[in-house]
Write an enzyme that holds these catalytic residues in place. Structure first.
Site, PDB file in Angstrom:
ATOM      1  N   TYR A  24       0.795  -1.226   0.000  1.00  0.00           N
ATOM      2  CA  TYR A  24       0.000   0.000   0.000  1.00  0.00           C
ATOM      3  C   TYR A  24       0.832   1.283   0.000  1.00  0.00           C
ATOM      4  O   TYR A  24       0.268   2.375  -0.020  1.00  0.00           O
ATOM      5  CB  TYR A  24      -0.957  -0.003   1.201  1.00  0.00           C
ATOM      6  CG  TYR A  24      -1.922  -1.172   1.158  1.00  0.00           C
ATOM      7  CD1 TYR A  24      -2.852  -1.284   0.125  1.00  0.00           C
ATOM      8  CD2 TYR A  24      -1.889  -2.181   2.119  1.00  0.00           C
ATOM      9  CE1 TYR A  24      -3.732  -2.361   0.052  1.00  0.00           C
ATOM     10  CE2 TYR A  24      -2.770  -3.262   2.065  1.00  0.00           C
ATOM     11  CZ  TYR A  24      -3.681  -3.340   1.031  1.00  0.00           C
ATOM     12  OH  TYR A  24      -4.545  -4.406   0.956  1.00  0.00           O
ATOM     13  N   HIS A 101      -8.889   1.171  -5.795  1.00  0.00           N
ATOM     14  CA  HIS A 101      -8.049   0.336  -4.921  1.00  0.00           C
ATOM     15  C   HIS A 101      -6.602   0.740  -5.151  1.00  0.00           C
ATOM     16  O   HIS A 101      -6.180   0.904  -6.299  1.00  0.00           O
ATOM     17  CB  HIS A 101      -8.211  -1.151  -5.251  1.00  0.00           C
ATOM     18  CG  HIS A 101      -9.615  -1.629  -5.072  1.00  0.00           C
ATOM     19  ND1 HIS A 101     -10.131  -1.962  -3.854  1.00  0.00           N
ATOM     20  CD2 HIS A 101     -10.615  -1.776  -5.967  1.00  0.00           C
ATOM     21  CE1 HIS A 101     -11.389  -2.314  -4.003  1.00  0.00           C
ATOM     22  NE2 HIS A 101     -11.721  -2.204  -5.276  1.00  0.00           N
TER      23      HIS A 101
END
Ligand code: DQA
Length: 148
Positions: A24, A101
Site C-alpha cells: 500500500y 483500490h
C-alpha cells in the site's frame, strides 16, 4: 456553487503508511487527503474525505452523499469483497461512483478478484496507488462537465 465529491475510505485505511507498505506504499491517509484536496481544487471541486472501519457508517455516509454530493469516490477496502449492503447503498444513489483500490486486486489472492461494489461503479481504478484517487477525481470532473 462548488460541487462536492465525497471520498470514502474503508476499514484499515487509517493505517496507511505503516500497514503492509510493500503493498500500500508509505504515504499516510493524511497525505492522501492532501493530494485529493489539491487535485480537487485544481479541478474546481471540493472534497469531503472520510474513513471508517465500520460498514454501517460507510453506508450512512453514502446515503448522506445522495443529496449533498455530485459524485462519490470509494475505496471500500475489505468490504469490496463482502458487502452486499454497501453495494445496495451505492446502487441507490443517483450520482456517479468511482471505485478505487491502491493495489491491483487482480494480481492478489483470488478472494480479492471479485468486488460487489464494482456493480455500482461507473469506473474502477486499481493498482496505481494514490494516483488512482487523482485519476478518479479527473474522471468525475469530466463526467460532471458532460452533464452540464
Ligand atoms: C484495497 C484492496 C482490498 O482487497 C483490501 O482489503 C484493502 C485495500 C486497496 O486499496 O488495494 O483493504 O481496497
Amino acid at each position: 456553487m462548488t460541487s462536492i465529491i465525497t471520498i470514502l475510505n474503508g476499514p484499515n485505511l487509517n493505517l496507511l503508511g505503516t500497514r503492509e507498505p510493500e503493498t500500500y506504499g508509505t504515504g499516510t491517509l493524511d497525505d492522501l487527503e492532501t493530494l485529493c484536496a489539491e487535485t480537487a481544487e485544481g479541478l474546481g471541486l471540493a472534497i469531503d474525505f472520510r474513513q471508517s472501519n465500520t460498514e454501517g457508517e460507510l453506508i450512512s455516509w453514502v446515503h448522506e452523499a445522495r443529496t449533498r454530493s455530485a459524485g462519490i469516490i470509494i475505496n471500500p477496502a475489505g468490504y469490496s469483497h463482502t458487502s452486499v449492503a454497501l453495494m445496495d447503498a451505492l446502487l441507490a444513489v443517483d450520482i456517479p461512483v468511482m471505485e478505487v483500490h491502491l493495489s491491483n486486486i487482480h494480481k492478489r489472492e483470488s478472494f480479492r478478484h471479485h468486488s460487489y461494489v464494482s456493480r455500482a461503479a461507473q469506473g474502477v481504478i486499481c493498482g496505481l496507488g494514490f494516483a488512482g484517487y487523482r485519476l478518479a477525481l479527473i474522471a468525475l470532473s469530466d463526467i460532471l462537465e458532460e452533464d452540464l
